[in-house]
Motif scaffolding. Sequence first.
Motif, PDB file in Angstrom:
ATOM      1  N   ILE A  64       0.840  -1.205   0.000  1.00  0.00           N
ATOM      2  CA  ILE A  64       0.000   0.000   0.000  1.00  0.00           C
ATOM      3  C   ILE A  64       0.872   1.250   0.000  1.00  0.00           C
ATOM      4  CG2 ILE A  64      -1.616   1.370   1.386  1.00  0.00           C
ATOM      5  CD1 ILE A  64      -2.867  -1.261   2.317  1.00  0.00           C
ATOM      6  N   SER A  65       1.937   1.228   0.799  1.00  0.00           N
ATOM      7  CA  SER A  65       2.829   2.383   0.891  1.00  0.00           C
ATOM      8  C   SER A  65       3.499   2.664  -0.453  1.00  0.00           C
ATOM      9  CB  SER A  65       3.883   2.144   1.972  1.00  0.00           C
ATOM     10  OG  SER A  65       4.774   3.240   2.072  1.00  0.00           O
ATOM     11  N   ILE A  66       4.034   1.627  -1.085  1.00  0.00           N
ATOM     12  CA  ILE A  66       4.719   1.798  -2.370  1.00  0.00           C
ATOM     13  C   ILE A  66       3.751   2.296  -3.438  1.00  0.00           C
ATOM     14  CG2 ILE A  66       5.916   0.591  -4.234  1.00  0.00           C
ATOM     15  CD1 ILE A  66       7.044  -1.292  -2.034  1.00  0.00           C
ATOM     16  N   ALA A  67       2.571   1.663  -3.512  1.00  0.00           N
ATOM     17  CA  ALA A  67       1.590   2.060  -4.523  1.00  0.00           C
ATOM     18  C   ALA A  67       1.135   3.498  -4.311  1.00  0.00           C
ATOM     19  CB  ALA A  67       0.386   1.117  -4.479  1.00  0.00           C
ATOM     20  N   SER A  68       0.930   3.897  -3.066  1.00  0.00           N
ATOM     21  CA  SER A  68       0.461   5.254  -2.767  1.00  0.00           C
ATOM     22  C   SER A  68       1.528   6.286  -3.086  1.00  0.00           C
ATOM     23  CB  SER A  68       0.063   5.352  -1.289  1.00  0.00           C
ATOM     24  OG  SER A  68      -0.979   4.447  -0.992  1.00  0.00           O
ATOM     25  N   TYR A  69       2.787   5.942  -2.811  1.00  0.00           N
ATOM     26  CA  TYR A  69       3.896   6.835  -3.159  1.00  0.00           C
ATOM     27  C   TYR A  69       3.931   7.079  -4.664  1.00  0.00           C
ATOM     28  CZ  TYR A  69       8.724   8.557  -3.439  1.00  0.00           C
ATOM     29  OH  TYR A  69       9.845   9.310  -3.690  1.00  0.00           O
ATOM     30  N   LEU A  70       3.769   6.012  -5.429  1.00  0.00           N
ATOM     31  CA  LEU A  70       3.778   6.144  -6.884  1.00  0.00           C
ATOM     32  C   LEU A  70       2.592   6.968  -7.374  1.00  0.00           C
ATOM     33  CD1 LEU A  70       4.812   2.495  -7.856  1.00  0.00           C
ATOM     34  CD2 LEU A  70       6.253   4.547  -7.863  1.00  0.00           C
ATOM     35  N   MET A 134       4.571  12.037   0.327  1.00  0.00           N
ATOM     36  CA  MET A 134       5.999  11.898   0.061  1.00  0.00           C
ATOM     37  C   MET A 134       6.275  11.729  -1.428  1.00  0.00           C
ATOM     38  SD  MET A 134       7.631  12.366   2.868  1.00  0.00           S
ATOM     39  CE  MET A 134       6.387  13.670   3.018  1.00  0.00           C
ATOM     40  N   GLY A 135       5.361  11.074  -2.146  1.00  0.00           N
ATOM     41  CA  GLY A 135       5.504  10.995  -3.596  1.00  0.00           C
ATOM     42  C   GLY A 135       5.410  12.364  -4.234  1.00  0.00           C
TER      43      GLY A 135
END
Length: 230
Positions: A64-70, A134-135
């Motif tokens: 979830i964190s990686i996808a949301s950052y992207l 952060m993204g």
Amino acid sequence: MSAGQHNVGAGAAVTLMCLTSGATDVLSYLTLGHIFTSSMTGVMALLIIALAVGKRPTAIRAGISIASYLVGGALAAMLRRPKHAPDSARRSVRRLLIVEALLLAVYCVIAASAPHPVTGALRDILIVLSAMTMGIQSVAARQTHEQGITTVVLNTTMTSIVVALTERGPGRRSKPLSAHFGLKIIAIAGYVTGAAVVAAALVNHWFAADLVPLAATCVALTLYLRRSEG
């Protein structure tokens, strides 16, 4: 406002973005289930470890964190002004910091009303909001033209500092250290400060910990608003 003042303002804004990242990393790790929402290198490692040892909940939060950052980075790319537009970089940073501040404000409202520790769907929502900001910030930082300084991953900045110092060893000829080198040191200090402030706040159970990233972003935005008026 002079060019020198513009550079100081941009440098201060970048340092504040680093402070936001440091605060966010500590805040997310300690309150959102041991997941980073700023350091994608760290959260990618956590995802791989979780998959290897079969920790499905951790793997889901990391994903979830990686996808949301992207998603945040993609949103920022769509929101920034065209490069050929007048004063595009400065206006892009200002626009992106406004969106980041709004998302962080929503984060603070949800965090303030949520039970502690935060679990379940509310925790996932906070991970989404935090990682998206952060993204967005990572794209905003690229618009400042402070080359060699990234606000969400410090590896490049630290490497450039080590290289610059090594090149000035005995028997080596090189130019004197520039003001930009000093800014890199200050940027890392900003990250450390943000991380330390949030860690101390959480130890004392202060809600102020959730407000640190928002406050730093608002100050950075204020600096860019003042630059646009100069």
